[in-house]
Motif scaffolding. Structure first.
Motif, PDB file in Angstrom:
ATOM      1  N   ALA A  34      -0.249  -3.988 -14.632  1.00  0.00           N
ATOM      2  CA  ALA A  34      -0.447  -4.922 -13.520  1.00  0.00           C
ATOM      3  C   ALA A  34       0.608  -4.722 -12.441  1.00  0.00           C
ATOM      4  CB  ALA A  34      -0.417  -6.352 -14.041  1.00  0.00           C
ATOM      5  N   TYR A  35       1.845  -4.488 -12.858  1.00  0.00           N
ATOM      6  CA  TYR A  35       2.930  -4.256 -11.901  1.00  0.00           C
ATOM      7  C   TYR A  35       2.681  -2.971 -11.096  1.00  0.00           C
ATOM      8  CZ  TYR A  35       7.579  -2.865 -10.264  1.00  0.00           C
ATOM      9  OH  TYR A  35       8.624  -2.441  -9.503  1.00  0.00           O
ATOM     10  N   VAL A  36       2.331  -1.905 -11.801  1.00  0.00           N
ATOM     11  CA  VAL A  36       2.073  -0.626 -11.125  1.00  0.00           C
ATOM     12  C   VAL A  36       0.849  -0.750 -10.213  1.00  0.00           C
ATOM     13  CG1 VAL A  36       1.378   1.774 -11.518  1.00  0.00           C
ATOM     14  CG2 VAL A  36       3.217   0.771 -12.865  1.00  0.00           C
ATOM     15  N   ALA A  37      -0.190  -1.445 -10.669  1.00  0.00           N
ATOM     16  CA  ALA A  37      -1.389  -1.628  -9.850  1.00  0.00           C
ATOM     17  C   ALA A  37      -1.078  -2.432  -8.586  1.00  0.00           C
ATOM     18  CB  ALA A  37      -2.473  -2.320 -10.665  1.00  0.00           C
ATOM     19  N   ALA A  38      -0.259  -3.467  -8.719  1.00  0.00           N
ATOM     20  CA  ALA A  38       0.118  -4.265  -7.554  1.00  0.00           C
ATOM     21  C   ALA A  38       0.874  -3.419  -6.532  1.00  0.00           C
ATOM     22  CB  ALA A  38       0.954  -5.469  -7.983  1.00  0.00           C
ATOM     23  N   LEU A  39       1.784  -2.583  -7.007  1.00  0.00           N
ATOM     24  CA  LEU A  39       2.498  -1.688  -6.088  1.00  0.00           C
ATOM     25  C   LEU A  39       1.552  -0.655  -5.490  1.00  0.00           C
ATOM     26  CD1 LEU A  39       5.921  -1.038  -7.850  1.00  0.00           C
ATOM     27  CD2 LEU A  39       5.476  -2.438  -5.827  1.00  0.00           C
ATOM     28  N   ALA A  40       0.584  -0.198  -6.283  1.00  0.00           N
ATOM     29  CA  ALA A  40      -0.384   0.796  -5.794  1.00  0.00           C
ATOM     30  C   ALA A  40      -1.292   0.213  -4.720  1.00  0.00           C
ATOM     31  CB  ALA A  40      -1.209   1.333  -6.954  1.00  0.00           C
ATOM     32  N   VAL A  41      -1.575  -1.069  -4.771  1.00  0.00           N
ATOM     33  CA  VAL A  41      -2.382  -1.725  -3.738  1.00  0.00           C
ATOM     34  C   VAL A  41      -1.528  -2.014  -2.515  1.00  0.00           C
ATOM     35  CG1 VAL A  41      -3.585  -3.879  -3.180  1.00  0.00           C
ATOM     36  CG2 VAL A  41      -4.061  -2.691  -5.329  1.00  0.00           C
ATOM     37  N   LEU A  42      -0.290  -2.403  -2.745  1.00  0.00           N
ATOM     38  CA  LEU A  42       0.613  -2.770  -1.654  1.00  0.00           C
ATOM     39  C   LEU A  42       0.964  -1.583  -0.759  1.00  0.00           C
ATOM     40  CD1 LEU A  42       2.256  -5.194  -0.587  1.00  0.00           C
ATOM     41  CD2 LEU A  42       4.116  -4.445  -2.065  1.00  0.00           C
ATOM     42  N   THR A  43       1.173  -0.424  -1.343  1.00  0.00           N
ATOM     43  CA  THR A  43       1.596   0.753  -0.578  1.00  0.00           C
ATOM     44  C   THR A  43       0.550   1.224   0.426  1.00  0.00           C
ATOM     45  OG1 THR A  43       3.062   1.402  -2.375  1.00  0.00           O
ATOM     46  CG2 THR A  43       2.494   3.104  -0.775  1.00  0.00           C
ATOM     47  N   PRO A  44      -0.708   1.432   0.021  1.00  0.00           N
ATOM     48  CA  PRO A  44      -1.703   1.835   1.023  1.00  0.00           C
ATOM     49  C   PRO A  44      -1.943   0.742   2.067  1.00  0.00           C
ATOM     50  CG  PRO A  44      -2.542   2.270  -1.170  1.00  0.00           C
ATOM     51  CD  PRO A  44      -1.259   1.502  -1.321  1.00  0.00           C
ATOM     52  N   ALA A  45      -1.773  -0.518   1.664  1.00  0.00           N
ATOM     53  CA  ALA A  45      -1.940  -1.612   2.622  1.00  0.00           C
ATOM     54  C   ALA A  45      -0.944  -1.472   3.764  1.00  0.00           C
ATOM     55  CB  ALA A  45      -1.783  -2.954   1.930  1.00  0.00           C
ATOM     56  N   LEU A  46       0.264  -1.052   3.466  1.00  0.00           N
ATOM     57  CA  LEU A  46       1.264  -0.823   4.504  1.00  0.00           C
ATOM     58  C   LEU A  46       0.856   0.348   5.382  1.00  0.00           C
ATOM     59  CD1 LEU A  46       4.142  -1.135   5.797  1.00  0.00           C
ATOM     60  CD2 LEU A  46       4.856   0.580   4.143  1.00  0.00           C
ATOM     61  N   ALA A  71       9.803 -10.473 -10.255  1.00  0.00           N
ATOM     62  CA  ALA A  71       8.885 -11.224 -11.119  1.00  0.00           C
ATOM     63  C   ALA A  71       8.601 -10.454 -12.410  1.00  0.00           C
ATOM     64  CB  ALA A  71       7.585 -11.513 -10.376  1.00  0.00           C
ATOM     65  N   PHE A  72       8.380  -9.143 -12.301  1.00  0.00           N
ATOM     66  CA  PHE A  72       8.112  -8.340 -13.495  1.00  0.00           C
ATOM     67  C   PHE A  72       9.309  -8.339 -14.440  1.00  0.00           C
ATOM     68  CE2 PHE A  72       8.476  -4.284 -15.733  1.00  0.00           C
ATOM     69  CZ  PHE A  72       7.377  -4.406 -16.567  1.00  0.00           C
ATOM     70  N   VAL A  73      10.507  -8.171 -13.914  1.00  0.00           N
ATOM     71  CA  VAL A  73      11.709  -8.153 -14.756  1.00  0.00           C
ATOM     72  C   VAL A  73      11.912  -9.505 -15.427  1.00  0.00           C
ATOM     73  CG1 VAL A  73      14.236  -7.957 -14.717  1.00  0.00           C
ATOM     74  CG2 VAL A  73      12.829  -6.270 -13.535  1.00  0.00           C
ATOM     75  N   MET A  74      11.645 -10.589 -14.717  1.00  0.00           N
ATOM     76  CA  MET A  74      11.790 -11.919 -15.309  1.00  0.00           C
ATOM     77  C   MET A  74      10.813 -12.113 -16.475  1.00  0.00           C
ATOM     78  SD  MET A  74      12.451 -14.248 -11.924  1.00  0.00           S
ATOM     79  CE  MET A  74      12.247 -15.789 -12.779  1.00  0.00           C
ATOM     80  N   VAL A  75       9.568 -11.677 -16.294  1.00  0.00           N
ATOM     81  CA  VAL A  75       8.580 -11.778 -17.373  1.00  0.00           C
ATOM     82  C   VAL A  75       8.999 -10.900 -18.547  1.00  0.00           C
ATOM     83  CG1 VAL A  75       6.200 -11.195 -18.016  1.00  0.00           C
ATOM     84  CG2 VAL A  75       6.654 -12.434 -15.896  1.00  0.00           C
ATOM     85  N   ALA A  76       9.418  -9.671 -18.257  1.00  0.00           N
ATOM     86  CA  ALA A  76       9.815  -8.753 -19.326  1.00  0.00           C
ATOM     87  C   ALA A  76      11.000  -9.306 -20.114  1.00  0.00           C
ATOM     88  CB  ALA A  76      10.155  -7.388 -18.738  1.00  0.00           C
TER      89      ALA A  76
END
Length: 109
Positions: A34-46, A71-76
């Protein structure tokens, strides 16, 4: 400082060497995905905002990526079975110890 959860609730386990944790259940792997997917969506959006992203767009991207990472580090950390601290690979071995490990002995032979 140990988490007060049952071991079956853990998504991550502390690393044997170094700092941090690694996934031990499908939930941990799903959190990483989920973390990697969120970054993968965020990057092309920019990149789609303009041909050459403005400084404001870059600042928003960096702030969003930082928020996702925090957020990811806090959950982990919350879902890790144990505490996050530097580990040397062996139980109770401190860095200044003169005690040789089995791997040190194997290198000499």
């Amino acid at each position: 400082m140990r988490n007060e959860r049952e071991p079956t609730d853990a998504w991550f386990r502390p690393k044997t060497r170094g700092y941090g944790a690694h996934p031990v259940s499908w939930k941990g792997w799903a959190a990483i995905g989920a973390y990697v997917a969120a970054l993968a969506v965020l990057t092309p959006a920019l990149l789609m905002t303009q041909r050459s992203p403005s400084k404001l767009a870059l600042a928003v991207y960096l702030a969003a990526a930082a928020a996702l990472t925090i957020a990811f580090v806090m959950v982990a950390r919350r879902k890790t079975d144990g505490d996050w601290r530097w580990r040397w690979g062996e139980q109770n071995r401190d860095p200044g110890s003169s005690q040789k490990s089995s791997s040190d002995n194997a290198l000499k032979s």
